[in-house]
Design an enzyme around this catalytic site. Structure first.
Site, PDB file in Angstrom:
ATOM      1  N   ASP A  77       0.819  -1.206   0.000  1.00  0.00           N
ATOM      2  CA  ASP A  77       0.000   0.000   0.000  1.00  0.00           C
ATOM      3  C   ASP A  77       0.859   1.265   0.000  1.00  0.00           C
ATOM      4  O   ASP A  77       0.481   2.283  -0.580  1.00  0.00           O
ATOM      5  CB  ASP A  77      -0.927   0.004   1.210  1.00  0.00           C
ATOM      6  CG  ASP A  77      -2.075  -0.987   1.052  1.00  0.00           C
ATOM      7  OD1 ASP A  77      -2.236  -1.537  -0.051  1.00  0.00           O
ATOM      8  OD2 ASP A  77      -2.801  -1.222   2.042  1.00  0.00           O
ATOM      9  N   GLY A  78       2.031   1.212   0.640  1.00  0.00           N
ATOM     10  CA  GLY A  78       2.927   2.362   0.634  1.00  0.00           C
ATOM     11  C   GLY A  78       3.402   2.714  -0.761  1.00  0.00           C
ATOM     12  O   GLY A  78       3.556   3.896  -1.105  1.00  0.00           O
ATOM     13  N   ASN A 151      -4.483   8.808   1.771  1.00  0.00           N
ATOM     14  CA  ASN A 151      -4.854   8.226   3.063  1.00  0.00           C
ATOM     15  C   ASN A 151      -5.225   9.287   4.099  1.00  0.00           C
ATOM     16  O   ASN A 151      -6.364   9.376   4.521  1.00  0.00           O
ATOM     17  CB  ASN A 151      -3.718   7.367   3.611  1.00  0.00           C
ATOM     18  CG  ASN A 151      -3.917   5.894   3.344  1.00  0.00           C
ATOM     19  OD1 ASN A 151      -4.872   5.489   2.697  1.00  0.00           O
ATOM     20  ND2 ASN A 151      -3.011   5.071   3.832  1.00  0.00           N
TER      21      ASN A 151
END
Length: 297
Positions: A77-78, A151
């Site tokens: 996800d990073g 995010n």
């Protein structure tokens, strides 16, 4: 029929992933897909895999071709969050192959790469648009212009065990003076990340909301608050050190407390590729282990 062109973005991976990357590259070459690779990642690929040395490269948003069909992210996800800085407002769809752990965003398992790419290259997928946040300050350019987050945007205390005070206004009305270790402003996408670990709710993508979640507030009656995505949030921070940390997804800066922040919905959205059998609620159940109880086994 024009040749399909895709961009590949990734980060350093361990040797256990190399066979999957080799299979991916071989598959794309056999399908005669035109490939353009992030330059720094390409240098690593040529050392660690059997990646050919004739692919084109790009370094940033400016030299990323706007006629590519989609960007393929190799990592977790990073890596997907980092790719947002390259995609920006171009509208290029993103698909993520999960070489990391949770994989909320990069949700294609590494052992299903060929099946997933067959669907994508055949056009059998949907597009899910995700809202972003932007942050601006009164006296400087933040994050060299990459001041948007998929995010969350978060303020933290700096170099002290003392809490900070965060005066928050929604539009022009006072919301609260948070006495806490920090404050998270999260999108629905980020509601399953840091905000969730601090007690924030899960918000379904596309719901038109953001969530404001305090980090270790001194007053336990201060709870996370779901707000409309159309509001403007203004923050002023007080700290004994006269400094605080501002994070924007994976990026962070140290700022002086005379820097006031304005946070609002970004003027563009990120387009995520979602396959036919992909379900947000299935992802929640799998990643958060809902329904798993050792007493049932």
């Amino acid at each position: 029929m024009p040749q399909t062109k895709i961009a590949i973005f990734g980060r350093v991976f361990n040797s256990s992933v190399t066979p999957y990357v080799n299979n991916l590259i071989n598959y794309l070459v056999e399908r005669k897909v035109e490939i353009i690779v992030f330059d720094e990642f390409y240098t690593f690929l040529k050392k660690e895999s059997n990646c050919p040395a004739h692919f084109s490269t790009f370094n940033n948003n400016e030299d990323l071709p706007k006629d590519i069909s989609f960007m393929l992210c190799l990592g977790g996800d990073g890596t997907m969050l980092a790719a947002v800085s390259l995609i920006r407002d171009s509208g290029i769809p993103i698909a993520g192959i999960n070489f990391g752990r949770l994989g909320f965003l990069a949700n294609i398992p590494k052992n299903e790469i060929e099946e997933a790419l067959n669907q994508i290259l055949s056009g059998n997928y949907g597009i899910q648009e995700r809202a972003l946040l932007s942050v601006e300050s009164t006296n400087k350019t933040l994050f060299e212009g990459e001041n948007f987050a998929l995010n969350d945007i978060t303020v933290f205390r700096h170099d002290t065990s003392s809490m900070i005070t965060i005066d928050a206004k929604i539009n022009t009305e006072l919301l609260n003076s948070y006495w806490a270790d920090g404050l998270i402003i999260a999108t629905p996408t980020g509601s399953t990340a840091y905000s969730l670990s601090c007690g924030g709710p899960i918000i379904m993508p596309g719901s038109g909301n953001f969530v404001i979640t305090p980090i270790s507030p001194h007053n336990l009656n201060v709870r996370p608050l779901v707000v409309s995505e159309n509001i403007t949030l203004r923050l002023k921070i007080e700290s004994r050190t006269e400094k605080f940390i501002l994070s924007c997804d994976s990026k962070s800066e140290t700022l002086n407390t005379d820097t006031e922040l304005t946070i609002k919905k970004a003027p563009f959205k990120v387009r995520l590729i979602r396959l036919e059998n992909d379900s947000y609620f299935t992802t929640l159940r799998e990643k958060l282990l809902w329904g798993i109880d050792v007493r049932n086994y």
